[in-house]
Design a protein around this motif. Structure first.
Motif, mmCIF file in Angstrom:
data_model
loop_
_atom_site.group_PDB
_atom_site.id
_atom_site.type_symbol
_atom_site.label_atom_id
_atom_site.label_comp_id
_atom_site.label_asym_id
_atom_site.label_seq_id
_atom_site.Cartn_x
_atom_site.Cartn_y
_atom_site.Cartn_z
ATOM 1 N N ASP A 73 24.473 66.844 23.589
ATOM 2 C CA ASP A 73 25.756 66.294 23.996
ATOM 3 C C ASP A 73 26.512 65.761 22.789
ATOM 4 O OD1 ASP A 73 24.023 63.929 23.761
ATOM 5 O OD2 ASP A 73 25.779 62.872 24.516
ATOM 6 N N PHE A 74 27.831 65.606 22.957
ATOM 7 C CA PHE A 74 28.695 65.057 21.914
ATOM 8 C C PHE A 74 29.225 63.674 22.289
ATOM 9 C CE2 PHE A 74 30.126 69.440 20.157
ATOM 10 C CZ PHE A 74 29.146 69.395 19.185
ATOM 11 N N THR A 75 28.550 62.972 23.191
ATOM 12 C CA THR A 75 29.050 61.705 23.709
ATOM 13 C C THR A 75 29.030 60.604 22.651
ATOM 14 O OG1 THR A 75 27.945 62.394 25.744
ATOM 15 C CG2 THR A 75 28.913 60.198 25.722
ATOM 16 N N SER A 76 30.007 59.680 22.730
ATOM 17 C CA SER A 76 30.109 58.586 21.760
ATOM 18 C C SER A 76 29.084 57.486 21.991
ATOM 19 C CB SER A 76 31.525 57.983 21.797
ATOM 20 O OG SER A 76 32.480 58.963 21.502
ATOM 21 N N LEU A 77 28.371 57.533 23.101
ATOM 22 C CA LEU A 77 27.216 56.676 23.355
ATOM 23 C C LEU A 77 26.000 57.582 23.503
ATOM 24 C CD1 LEU A 77 28.793 54.186 25.901
ATOM 25 C CD2 LEU A 77 28.145 53.695 23.542
ATOM 26 N N LYS A 78 24.815 57.035 23.310
ATOM 27 C CA LYS A 78 23.662 57.922 23.307
ATOM 28 C C LYS A 78 22.566 57.549 24.300
ATOM 29 C CE LYS A 78 24.138 60.976 22.049
ATOM 30 N NZ LYS A 78 25.581 61.206 22.167
ATOM 31 N N LYS A 79 22.368 56.276 24.602
ATOM 32 C CA LYS A 79 21.217 55.908 25.432
ATOM 33 C C LYS A 79 21.296 56.533 26.820
ATOM 34 C CE LYS A 79 18.294 51.961 26.698
ATOM 35 N NZ LYS A 79 18.168 52.234 28.127
ATOM 36 N N PHE A 80 22.412 56.331 27.532
ATOM 37 C CA PHE A 80 22.432 56.847 28.903
ATOM 38 C C PHE A 80 22.555 58.372 28.961
ATOM 39 C CE2 PHE A 80 27.131 56.747 28.823
ATOM 40 C CZ PHE A 80 27.452 57.846 29.614
ATOM 41 N N PRO A 81 23.281 59.038 28.040
ATOM 42 C CA PRO A 81 23.290 60.503 28.092
ATOM 43 C C PRO A 81 21.921 61.128 27.793
ATOM 44 C CG PRO A 81 25.181 59.711 26.861
ATOM 45 C CD PRO A 81 24.265 58.551 27.047
ATOM 46 N N VAL A 82 21.224 60.596 26.788
ATOM 47 C CA VAL A 82 19.901 61.137 26.463
ATOM 48 C C VAL A 82 18.939 60.911 27.619
ATOM 49 C CG1 VAL A 82 17.880 60.838 24.972
ATOM 50 C CG2 VAL A 82 20.165 61.028 23.950
ATOM 51 N N GLU A 83 18.980 59.725 28.215
ATOM 52 C CA GLU A 83 18.116 59.461 29.371
ATOM 53 C C GLU A 83 18.424 60.414 30.522
ATOM 54 O OE1 GLU A 83 18.727 55.342 30.226
ATOM 55 O OE2 GLU A 83 17.230 54.652 28.758
ATOM 56 N N LEU A 98 23.864 64.103 20.149
ATOM 57 C CA LEU A 98 24.712 64.149 18.959
ATOM 58 C C LEU A 98 25.940 63.268 19.150
ATOM 59 C CD1 LEU A 98 24.751 68.013 18.360
ATOM 60 C CD2 LEU A 98 23.588 66.341 16.915
ATOM 61 N N HIS A 99 26.369 62.604 18.078
ATOM 62 C CA HIS A 99 27.628 61.864 18.085
ATOM 63 C C HIS A 99 28.371 62.137 16.781
ATOM 64 C CE1 HIS A 99 29.944 57.775 18.086
ATOM 65 N NE2 HIS A 99 30.738 58.815 18.229
ATOM 66 N N ILE A 114 25.691 61.568 13.992
ATOM 67 C CA ILE A 114 24.449 60.892 14.350
ATOM 68 C C ILE A 114 23.642 61.829 15.247
ATOM 69 C CG2 ILE A 114 23.389 58.811 15.281
ATOM 70 C CD1 ILE A 114 25.333 58.280 12.995
ATOM 71 N N TYR A 115 22.393 62.035 14.888
ATOM 72 C CA TYR A 115 21.499 62.896 15.665
ATOM 73 C C TYR A 115 20.385 62.043 16.252
ATOM 74 C CZ TYR A 115 18.016 66.583 16.645
ATOM 75 O OH TYR A 115 17.096 67.414 17.247
ATOM 76 N N CYS A 116 20.231 62.120 17.575
ATOM 77 C CA CYS A 116 19.178 61.396 18.270
ATOM 78 C C CYS A 116 18.188 62.406 18.850
ATOM 79 C CB CYS A 116 19.760 60.526 19.387
ATOM 80 S SG CYS A 116 20.869 59.231 18.809
ATOM 81 N N PRO A 117 17.184 62.787 18.068
ATOM 82 C CA PRO A 117 16.183 63.720 18.585
ATOM 83 C C PRO A 117 15.303 63.039 19.623
ATOM 84 C CG PRO A 117 15.524 62.925 16.423
ATOM 85 C CD PRO A 117 16.890 62.353 16.687
ATOM 86 N N THR A 118 14.677 63.825 20.458
ATOM 87 C CA THR A 118 13.755 63.306 21.469
ATOM 88 C C THR A 118 12.415 64.031 21.341
ATOM 89 O OG1 THR A 118 14.193 64.928 23.223
ATOM 90 C CG2 THR A 118 15.760 63.097 22.998
ATOM 91 N N LYS A 119 11.477 63.646 22.149
ATOM 92 C CA LYS A 119 10.177 64.311 22.162
ATOM 93 C C LYS A 119 10.312 65.767 22.608
ATOM 94 C CE LYS A 119 9.262 62.562 26.826
ATOM 95 N NZ LYS A 119 8.378 61.713 27.673
ATOM 96 N N LYS A 120 11.456 66.108 23.206
ATOM 97 C CA LYS A 120 11.684 67.471 23.676
ATOM 98 C C LYS A 120 12.625 68.267 22.771
ATOM 99 C CE LYS A 120 12.296 68.103 28.083
ATOM 100 N NZ LYS A 120 12.887 67.972 29.433
#
Length: 260
Positions: A73-83, A98-99, A114-120
């Motif tokens: 995603d390209f959202t300006s917030l990351k916690k709730f979109p990644v969840e 991604l932001h 900003i890249y927020c990788p996950t376990k997946k």
């Protein structure tokens, strides 16, 4: 790789479609009323990127994630979109957040994402990162929680401070012409930044960044307390800059040199 950008007719889609194509990927644009629609785009692509307004983000993720083999995603917030992407996607679906810290631009060379990788996160997510790096972007890795905290401090606080300064001037009955006339070069730059910030295209995004960030109220309350008690402010701020102070002052001088 075929990349599907949902909401890709907006600023982020227009900026990144040619970047992914230059890296050798096929890009399709989908949406609620487009052809293909969102679900079809997700089914028929290798990776889907969500690029929609913050209030619609979780709804769209819920609809399309079950059809994705990889989703970002390209959202300006990351916690709730990644969840949401982790919650609604299949166990084998890749997930990464991604932001991009910029708006529509003909080039992203030197700009930050900003890249927020996950376990997946996996090879498909990395292909997107490689394309962005090839275009000259600077990639910073963070957890979703770390991202939202730092965005609240660096962006939400800035939005509030500049809004407050502009409204103070307005409520004091000082015109913008008088404001520029009586302002030294640094203040003129601040006024210009305020004008940029209140571009109508930013209204919805900036409001949502504040409304959907759970840290926003804490940031606002802290700002109020600091304004009430700004004791030793210059000394404390110099401590903040530490060994960056001189280089920051040089950048400021260069920025203002054209108006001095």
């Amino acid at each position: 790789m075929k990349i599907n950008i949902i909401g890709g007719s907006g600023q982020m889609g227009r900026t990144h479609k040619p970047i992914f194509e230059a890296a050798g990927h096929e890009v399709i644009i989908s949406g609620r009323n487009s052809t293909p629609n969102m679900e079809e785009g997700a089914k028929n692509s290798d990776l889907t990127i969500i690029s929609v307004p913050i209030p619609a983000t979780e709804e769209i993720i819920k609809k399309v994630a079950p059809y994705c083999t990889a989703i970002m995603d390209f959202t300006s917030l990351k916690k709730f979109p990644v969840e949401a992407m982790l919650k609604y996607s299949s166990p084998n679906c890749e997930v990464g957040g991604l932001h991009p810290l910029y708006g529509e631009s003909p080039s992203i060379k030197g700009m930050t994402i900003i890249y927020c990788p996950t376990k997946k996160s996996g090879k498909k997510c990395q292909e997107v990162i490689n394309a962005l790096k090839s275009a000259g972007a600077r990639i910073i890795t963070a957890t979703p929680e770390e991202h939202d905290f730092k965005i609240a401090l660096t962006q939400n606080a800035r939005i509030k401070l500049l809004e407050a300064y502009a409204l103070l001037i307005k409520d004091s009955k000082l015109t913008i012409e008088e404001s520029y006339k009586f302002s030294p070069p640094p203040t003129k730059k601040i006024l210009d930044l305020i004008a940029r910030q209140v571009n109508e295209n930013n209204n919805e995004m900036y409001k949502a960044m504040q409304d959907y960030n759970p840290l926003d109220k804490e940031i606002r309350d802290n700002l109020i307390e600091i304004l009430k008690n700004p004791k030793n402010a210059p000394e404390r701020i110099r401590e903040l800059f530490d060994n960056q102070l001189e280089s920051a002052q040089k950048r400021a001088k260069k920025l203002l040199s054209s108006e001095e």
